[in-house]
Write a protein that holds these residues in place. Structure first.
Motif, PDB file in Angstrom:
ATOM      1  N   GLY A 146      -7.474   2.941   8.440  1.00  0.00           N
ATOM      2  CA  GLY A 146      -6.210   2.637   7.784  1.00  0.00           C
ATOM      3  C   GLY A 146      -6.312   2.887   6.295  1.00  0.00           C
ATOM      4  N   VAL A 147      -5.180   2.613   5.616  1.00  0.00           N
ATOM      5  CA  VAL A 147      -5.131   2.780   4.168  1.00  0.00           C
ATOM      6  C   VAL A 147      -5.509   1.460   3.506  1.00  0.00           C
ATOM      7  N   GLY A 148      -6.239   1.521   2.413  1.00  0.00           N
ATOM      8  CA  GLY A 148      -6.613   0.315   1.686  1.00  0.00           C
ATOM      9  C   GLY A 148      -6.559   0.561   0.192  1.00  0.00           C
ATOM     10  N   SER A 149      -6.549  -0.535  -0.559  1.00  0.00           N
ATOM     11  CA  SER A 149      -6.467  -0.452  -2.020  1.00  0.00           C
ATOM     12  C   SER A 149      -7.861  -0.291  -2.605  1.00  0.00           C
ATOM     13  N   VAL A 150      -7.912   0.006  -3.902  1.00  0.00           N
ATOM     14  CA  VAL A 150      -9.205   0.098  -4.583  1.00  0.00           C
ATOM     15  C   VAL A 150      -9.891  -1.269  -4.553  1.00  0.00           C
ATOM     16  N   GLN A 151      -9.102  -2.347  -4.581  1.00  0.00           N
ATOM     17  CA  GLN A 151      -9.737  -3.672  -4.555  1.00  0.00           C
ATOM     18  C   GLN A 151     -10.431  -3.913  -3.216  1.00  0.00           C
ATOM     19  N   ARG A 152      -9.859  -3.392  -2.147  1.00  0.00           N
ATOM     20  CA  ARG A 152     -10.531  -3.529  -0.858  1.00  0.00           C
ATOM     21  C   ARG A 152     -11.870  -2.782  -0.892  1.00  0.00           C
ATOM     22  N   THR A 182     -10.349   7.619  -7.942  1.00  0.00           N
ATOM     23  CA  THR A 182      -9.359   8.673  -8.147  1.00  0.00           C
ATOM     24  C   THR A 182      -8.305   8.744  -7.050  1.00  0.00           C
ATOM     25  N   GLY A 183      -8.591   8.191  -5.866  1.00  0.00           N
ATOM     26  CA  GLY A 183      -7.733   8.496  -4.723  1.00  0.00           C
ATOM     27  C   GLY A 183      -6.968   7.342  -4.110  1.00  0.00           C
ATOM     28  N   TYR A 184      -6.939   6.170  -4.778  1.00  0.00           N
ATOM     29  CA  TYR A 184      -6.407   4.962  -4.135  1.00  0.00           C
ATOM     30  C   TYR A 184      -4.913   4.800  -4.356  1.00  0.00           C
ATOM     31  N   PRO A 185      -4.236   4.098  -3.424  1.00  0.00           N
ATOM     32  CA  PRO A 185      -4.709   3.688  -2.103  1.00  0.00           C
ATOM     33  C   PRO A 185      -5.052   4.913  -1.266  1.00  0.00           C
ATOM     34  N   LEU A 186      -6.092   4.794  -0.429  1.00  0.00           N
ATOM     35  CA  LEU A 186      -6.524   5.942   0.369  1.00  0.00           C
ATOM     36  C   LEU A 186      -6.816   5.537   1.802  1.00  0.00           C
ATOM     37  N   TYR A 187      -6.903   6.566   2.666  1.00  0.00           N
ATOM     38  CA  TYR A 187      -7.240   6.350   4.067  1.00  0.00           C
ATOM     39  C   TYR A 187      -8.740   6.412   4.219  1.00  0.00           C
ATOM     40  N   ARG A 188      -9.335   5.325   4.711  1.00  0.00           N
ATOM     41  CA  ARG A 188     -10.777   5.340   4.950  1.00  0.00           C
ATOM     42  C   ARG A 188     -11.020   5.314   6.456  1.00  0.00           C
ATOM     43  N   LEU A 189     -11.819   6.266   6.921  1.00  0.00           N
ATOM     44  CA  LEU A 189     -12.080   6.357   8.353  1.00  0.00           C
ATOM     45  C   LEU A 189     -12.668   5.045   8.866  1.00  0.00           C
ATOM     46  N   GLU A 190     -13.575   4.457   8.089  1.00  0.00           N
ATOM     47  CA  GLU A 190     -14.192   3.206   8.523  1.00  0.00           C
ATOM     48  C   GLU A 190     -13.160   2.088   8.690  1.00  0.00           C
ATOM     49  N   TRP A 191     -12.090   2.130   7.881  1.00  0.00           N
ATOM     50  CA  TRP A 191     -11.036   1.099   7.982  1.00  0.00           C
ATOM     51  C   TRP A 191     -10.021   1.437   9.070  1.00  0.00           C
ATOM     52  N   LEU A 195       0.839  -1.199   0.000  1.00  0.00           N
ATOM     53  CA  LEU A 195       0.000   0.000   0.000  1.00  0.00           C
ATOM     54  C   LEU A 195       0.876   1.251   0.000  1.00  0.00           C
ATOM     55  N   GLY A 196       1.935   1.233   0.809  1.00  0.00           N
ATOM     56  CA  GLY A 196       2.803   2.406   0.921  1.00  0.00           C
ATOM     57  C   GLY A 196       3.495   2.708  -0.406  1.00  0.00           C
ATOM     58  N   LEU A 197       4.089   1.673  -1.027  1.00  0.00           N
ATOM     59  CA  LEU A 197       4.796   1.897  -2.295  1.00  0.00           C
ATOM     60  C   LEU A 197       3.829   2.315  -3.402  1.00  0.00           C
ATOM     61  N   THR A 198       2.681   1.642  -3.467  1.00  0.00           N
ATOM     62  CA  THR A 198       1.709   1.974  -4.513  1.00  0.00           C
ATOM     63  C   THR A 198       1.202   3.404  -4.317  1.00  0.00           C
ATOM     64  N   ALA A 199       0.917   3.766  -3.065  1.00  0.00           N
ATOM     65  CA  ALA A 199       0.455   5.129  -2.801  1.00  0.00           C
ATOM     66  C   ALA A 199       1.549   6.140  -3.139  1.00  0.00           C
ATOM     67  N   TYR A 200       2.786   5.786  -2.823  1.00  0.00           N
ATOM     68  CA  TYR A 200       3.900   6.703  -3.106  1.00  0.00           C
ATOM     69  C   TYR A 200       4.046   6.923  -4.619  1.00  0.00           C
ATOM     70  N   VAL A 201       3.937   5.837  -5.390  1.00  0.00           N
ATOM     71  CA  VAL A 201       4.017   5.960  -6.848  1.00  0.00           C
ATOM     72  C   VAL A 201       2.820   6.763  -7.370  1.00  0.00           C
ATOM     73  N   ALA A 202       1.621   6.429  -6.899  1.00  0.00           N
ATOM     74  CA  ALA A 202       0.414   7.103  -7.404  1.00  0.00           C
ATOM     75  C   ALA A 202       0.428   8.583  -7.039  1.00  0.00           C
ATOM     76  N   ALA A 203       0.938   8.903  -5.840  1.00  0.00           N
ATOM     77  CA  ALA A 203       0.919  10.303  -5.379  1.00  0.00           C
ATOM     78  C   ALA A 203       1.768  11.199  -6.289  1.00  0.00           C
ATOM     79  N   GLN A 204       2.684  10.612  -7.050  1.00  0.00           N
ATOM     80  CA  GLN A 204       3.488  11.415  -7.977  1.00  0.00           C
ATOM     81  C   GLN A 204       2.634  11.942  -9.135  1.00  0.00           C
ATOM     82  N   SER A 205       1.404  11.426  -9.252  1.00  0.00           N
ATOM     83  CA  SER A 205       0.487  11.900 -10.300  1.00  0.00           C
ATOM     84  C   SER A 205      -0.627  12.768  -9.727  1.00  0.00           C
ATOM     85  N   ALA A 206      -0.559  13.096  -8.443  1.00  0.00           N
ATOM     86  CA  ALA A 206      -1.646  13.861  -7.824  1.00  0.00           C
ATOM     87  C   ALA A 206      -1.888  15.145  -8.607  1.00  0.00           C
ATOM     88  N   GLY A 207      -3.149  15.418  -8.926  1.00  0.00           N
ATOM     89  CA  GLY A 207      -3.512  16.619  -9.658  1.00  0.00           C
ATOM     90  C   GLY A 207      -3.526  16.431 -11.162  1.00  0.00           C
TER      91      GLY A 207
END
Lengths: 164, 262
Positions: free
Chosen positions: B212-218, B201-210, B133-145
């Motif tokens: 924690g951070v989860g993937s789009v598949q979750r 648009t926002g995955y992996p993301l932090y969901r309050l219900e979780w 989750l951390g690596l995928t989020a780190y890679v994806a965050a480079q495309s934010a915006g």
């Protein structure tokens, strides 16, 4: 006048679909009772045992059992956060007779093929059902009767409102 | 005789039902809205304000893993790709993409694990692990915006079609389709929850219900469980197909990883 009377044996419908597709019949389908639809209603009780409105109300507000409040609002002052995918249930007993309510619950697709309201007593056309829910209807027949009995008490006409 | 005619009638009706309901249809590009728009202002602020976004902890782990060699004789991600801000910019806007080596579409977390296996000689990270989750989020965050794009790659056609079919078909005990909520009734309420258009648009993301951070598949597994459908397994081709279709139907919304959702 459109006088149609036909029997929809939901278990058989599944069986026929599966046989055409060359598959086994859906297990559990034979467990469902045959249901007679007459002019947009199921006039006969599914069980012959009168429904209990108090149990019906409890099922309606139970978000893991009846699920109704996920989509419907209604005269449930203690319930916050009701959904609005379907119409409010206030006064529904004035608008629909018990037989029509019963069909709406058993399989609303007969009334509206595109409906998003779950068919509570049908296994027809279901795919990829989760293991915990497989081969059984959403509600048991007596639960349907309880809910029908409760919905019938929801009246707008004050004189017909049941005593609190 | 009469009975068999009725059975045929019933069978036809059943075929209609499983095909899925008539629909309002796909949301036109100009009307597409992120789930962010309908969140409460405090959760929006949590996502916007870097310091308040709990997903940043996962992102920091991702940045560490990007720079760290998995073993002394194995290159780090950075060893081959260099600075993530340059090398990974825009990548998440066009995933899932075609993976020639496996001759199949691959999503971003699948790509991260493919690099681990193929290029680092390391074990793939388990699904939903903090590392993946951390690596995928780190890679994806480079495309934010940056706007999500629709890759012009005919090899993805089969996955797109499969994803669309999964999205529109009724499934599970409740007989709902994804489209019934996300195409036909966004903006309505399901119990307490506002129904979003359902864009990833926002995955992996932090969901309050979780908590924690989860993937789009979750997330998709959550929706399928709500439908009382049997969720696909993590990494299943069906999920990659759904993700491809969801990204097509989300373009040109901007990537917002790491997002926050209720």
């Amino acid at each position: 006048m459109r006088r149609r009377l036909y029997w929809l044996w939901i278990g058989c419908a599944v069986l026929a679909a599966r046989v055409e597709a060359g598959e086994e019949a859906e297990p559990g389908a034979e467990r469902l009772r045959p249901v007679a639809i007459v002019d947009g209603a199921i006039p006969a009780s599914l069980t012959g045992v009168p429904g209990d409105p108090a149990r019906g109300r409890a099922l309606v507000v139970d978000r893991t059992k009846g699920l109704c409040l996920l989509c419907h609002a209604g005269p449930f002052p203690e319930e916050r956060f009701t959904g609005n995918l379907g119409p409010a249930l206030d006064g529904i007993g004035d608008r629909l007779a018990p037989g029509a309510l019963r069909l709406r619950l058993v399989d609303g697709r007969v009334l509206n093929p595109d409906t998003i309201m779950p068919s509570y007593y049908s296994l027809a056309g279901t795919t990829r059902v989760g293991a915990a829910w497989r081969d059984r209807p959403v509600l048991e027949p007596q639960e349907i009767e309880d809910i029908v009995a409760f919905l019938a008490t929801l009246r707008d006409t004050p004189s017909e409102r049941p005593a609190p | 005789m009469r009975r068999s005619a009725l059975l045929v009638l019933a069978a036809l009706t059943v075929a209609d039902w499983s095909a899925g309901p008539a629909r309002a249809g796909e949301i036109p590009p100009a009307e597409r809205r992120s789930g962010f728009d309908t969140m409460s202002p405090d959760i929006q602020a949590m996502q916007r304000d870097g310091m308040a976004n709990p997903a940043l902890l996962w992102l920091e782990d991702g940045a560490d893993l990007w720079a760290k060699a998995p073993a002394p004789d194995r290159p780090a991600c950075a060893g081959c790709h260099g600075e993530a801000g340059l090398a990974m910019r825009g990548v998440a806007t066009r995933y899932p993409a075609w993976d020639a080596a496996s001759a199949a579409p691959i999503d971003l977390q699948g790509r991260v694990n493919a690099c681990r296996r193929r290029h680092q000689g390391a074990e793939p990270y388990p699904y939903e692990s903090r590392e993946l989750l951390g690596l995928t989020a780190y890679v994806a965050a480079q495309s934010a915006g940056l706007p999500i794009t629709v890759p012009d790659d005919s090899r993805l056609g089969a996955a797109r079609a499969a994803g669309r079919a999964l999205f529109t078909q009724r499934m599970g005990q409740l007989g709902l389709s994804c489209a019934a909520c996300h195409d036909d009734h966004p903006g309505r309420r399901l119990g307490a929850a506002a129904i979003p258009q359902g864009h990833p648009t926002g995955y992996p993301l932090y969901r309050l219900e979780w908590q924690g951070v989860g993937s789009v598949q979750r997330r998709l597994r959550n929706c399928m469980t709500g439908m009382r459908a049997e969720p696909f397994g993590y990494g299943a081709p069906e999920f990659v197909a759904l993700e491809r279709y969801l990204m097509d139907r989300a373009a040109p919304l901007a990537i917002e990883t790491p997002a926050v959702r209720p």
